[in-house]
Every structure is written in structure tokens, then in C-alpha cells.
Design an enzyme around this catalytic site. Structure first.
Site, PDB file in Angstrom:
ATOM      1  N   ALA A  63      87.871  15.943  61.249  1.00  0.00           N
ATOM      2  CA  ALA A  63      89.140  16.673  61.308  1.00  0.00           C
ATOM      3  C   ALA A  63      90.222  15.717  60.796  1.00  0.00           C
ATOM      4  CB  ALA A  63      89.433  17.090  62.736  1.00  0.00           C
ATOM      5  N   GLY A 108      84.361  16.133  62.987  1.00  0.00           N
ATOM      6  CA  GLY A 108      84.308  17.535  62.572  1.00  0.00           C
ATOM      7  C   GLY A 108      83.314  17.784  61.438  1.00  0.00           C
ATOM      8  N   GLU A 111      80.094  18.087  63.086  1.00  0.00           N
ATOM      9  CA  GLU A 111      80.154  19.335  63.856  1.00  0.00           C
ATOM     10  C   GLU A 111      79.996  20.567  62.965  1.00  0.00           C
ATOM     11  OE1 GLU A 111      83.857  18.013  65.657  1.00  0.00           O
ATOM     12  OE2 GLU A 111      82.942  18.099  67.638  1.00  0.00           O
ATOM     13  N   GLU A 131      84.913  10.166  67.802  1.00  0.00           N
ATOM     14  CA  GLU A 131      86.174  10.581  68.447  1.00  0.00           C
ATOM     15  C   GLU A 131      86.652   9.674  69.566  1.00  0.00           C
ATOM     16  OE1 GLU A 131      83.777  12.662  67.560  1.00  0.00           O
ATOM     17  OE2 GLU A 131      84.612  14.481  66.672  1.00  0.00           O
TER      18      GLU A 131
END
Ligand code: HXC
Length: 257
Positions: A63, A108, A111, A131
């Protein structure tokens, strides 16, 4: 669309995340564009979807950290929800999805690959959930899907240590189905997609739905999910043609539905 390209080759759709300046990191706009492309896929004529990143360095580097850096608690939660909604749409997409992971798949990126049905990766791929090193938890499904894919022990190790793993380790723990030289990755994904596209579409879609829905319930309910999926295929043109061809010792010349 600024950051996504979408092409089709026969029955196969290819969605490419193309934001090379940020190693294809997912900001709100990228997430919105993925959502729009998924909504626009012609499901009548598309039987498998490949998701990849532009370039040969990064699939998706996570992200967008710059965008997240100033979020409030409420905005952080909303950003997580935005990604989760898109990734859930991808996970439950009616046709099979293949992530062709052509480099970094971090946060992300890991993910979104886990929201696809199948992961193929290049030899230079790197997977990880970094993260906690940024002061946050995984937020686009990583705490849930990684444990389901590789087991809670390995998922916890990866998430708590924030250590990245290379392609061979990702293969060893079952996070990816296969590893290819970078130059062969997309062709391998297309070949697999074409194999899927050759089979009866109703049956392939019903199989996906049954596997996904069955994994979320206990075995007594799961086998009922399968019974419904199995039953739903009967009386279809493809079921009739597929079985008739077997009995006549011929092959179906292209499934229809
Ligand atoms: C924003 C990013 C980015 C990211 C890379 N870039 N990753 N921008 N968000 N996730 C940008 C860099 O700032 C840089 O921009 C350019 O891309 C090239 O990156 P470099 O770092 O210079 O490349 P390199 O040295 O090769 O290192 C590659 C890398 C590193 C190891 C992948 O970029 C990296 O560690 N990126 C962050 C990975 C990460 O922590 N991902 C998880 C994010 S959290 P400039 O302008 O300087 O050239 C997450 C949470 C998901 O994903 C859930 C949210 C709810």
C-alpha cells in the site's frame, strides 16, 4: 485509467498494475481503478483473469506509504476497508484468477496476490508482510489469508518478524504454486489460464465457489456446499456435451457456457 491496463487474449483477461515510479504501490486511486476494471470484465467471454505488475522488478510494493503516513485512526480503518472490499471482490470473482508475481510482493502486494486463486512467481519475487516495521498491522487481509494459506505458525513468524522471503521459500511453504524465470512467467500464467479456459465454464466457476465457500464453514456444511455446486451443473449444455463425448469416445469441441 492512469495506473491499470486491461487486455484480453481469447478467453483470458490480463490486468496489469502500472505505477512504476512507486513500484506499483497501491494508493486509493489504484485501488479504485482495480475495482472499476473488475466491474467491467466481460464475464460472458472471459474465463480466467491474470493479475500482474508492470516491469520486471516489482509486482506490488505494498500500500502507498506516503498516502498512509498522515491518516487518522478513522481514515486508516477506512483505507483498510477500501482495499479489503476490492480484494474480497477479487477473491470471490466468478472466474479463476492467477497472480503472476513478477517481483516485490510486499504488504498489500503479498495481500493482493493472496486474494487470487493461484500464485505463480518469478525467480526474483520477494514476499513479505513488513507492516509491523512501519508501526501498523497488515490491513488488506494479510492477518487472515496468510494464515489460511501457509498455516498460522509460519504466518505469525512472517508477520511478527517482518522478514521477507524469496521465491524458493515461498514455494516451499506453499505460498506460490510454481516459480519461473522472469522472462517465462507471463507465458506460464497464460498457459495455465488457457488450460482453465478449455474446461466447462459453469463447472469451473461452480468449483471455485464451492472451494471458497466450503473453506469458510465446517465440513458438514461444506459438503452441502459441494452438493449444491455439483447439482447446479446438471442439465447444462456443457455437462450433456462433456459426458456424451466421453461415452462416444470423442472430445468436446469447445465448451460453451
Ligand atoms: C509508496 C513506494 C512504496 C510504497 C516503493 N515506493 N514502495 N512508495 N509506497 N509501498 C517508492 C519509493 O519511495 C521510491 O520512490 C520508489 O518507489 C522506488 O523505491 P526504492 O525504495 O528507491 O527502491 P529499492 O531501493 O529498489 O527498494 C525496493 C523496496 C522498497 C525494497 C521494495 O521500496 C521498500 O521497502 N518499499 C516499501 C515496502 C513496504 O514496506 N511495503 C508495505 C507497505 S504497508 P522515490 O520517489 O523515492 O523514487 C502495506 C499495508 C497494507 O502494504 C495494508 C494497508 C491497509
Amino acid at each position: 485509467m492512469e495506473f491499470i491496463t486491461y487486455e484480453t487474449e481469447g478467453f483470458v483477461g490480463i490486468l496489469t498494475i502500472n505505477r512504476p515510479k512507486a513500484l506499483n504501490a497501491l494508493n486509493s486511486q489504484v485501488l479504485g481503478e482495480i475495482d472499476e476494471v473488475l466491474d467491467a470484465v466481460d464475464l460472458e467471454n472471459t474465463r480466467a483473469l491474470i493479475l500482474t505488475g508492470a516491469g520486471d522488478k516489482s509486482f506490488v510494493a505494498g500500500a502507498d506509504i506516503a498516502e498512509m503516513s498522515t491518516l487518522t485512526k478513522a481514515e486508516g480503518e477506512a483505507f483498510g476497508k477500501k482495499g479489503n472490499d476490492v480484494f474480497r471482490k477479487l477473491e470471490t470473482f466468478p472466474i479463476p484468477t492467477i497472480a503472476a508475481v513478477n517481483g516485490f510482493a510486499l504488504g498489500g502486494g503479498c495481500e493482493i496476490s493472496m486474494s487470487c486463486d493461484i500464485r505463480l512467481c518469478a525467480e526474483n519475487a520477494v514476499f513479505g508482510q513488513p507492516e509491523v516495521g512501519l508501526g501498523i498491522t497488515p490491513g488488506f487481509g494479510g492477518t487472515q489469508r496468510l494464515a489460511r494459506l501457509v498455516g498460522a505458525g509460519k504466518a505469525k513468524e512472517m508477520i511478527y518478524t517482518a522478514f521477507n522471503i524469496k521465491a524458493d521459500e515461498a514455494y516451499r511453504i506453499g505460498l506460490v504454486n510454481a516459480v519461473y524465470p522472469q522472462a517465462e512467467l507471463l507465458d506460464a500464467a497464460k498457459k495455465m489460464a488457457a488450460k482453465i479456459a478449455k474446461n466447462a465454464p459453469i463447472a469451473v466457476r461452480a468449483s471455485k465457489k464451492a472451494i471458497n465457500e466450503g473453506l469458510d464453514v465446517d465440513m458438514d456444511q461444506a459438503i452441502v456446499v459441494e452438493e449444491k455446486a455439483f447439482g447446479s451443473c446438471f442439465e447444462s449444455e456443457d455437462q450433456r456435451a462433456g459426458m456424451e463425448a466421453f461415452l462416444n469416445k470423442t472430445k468436446v469441441d469447445g465448451f460453451k457456457n
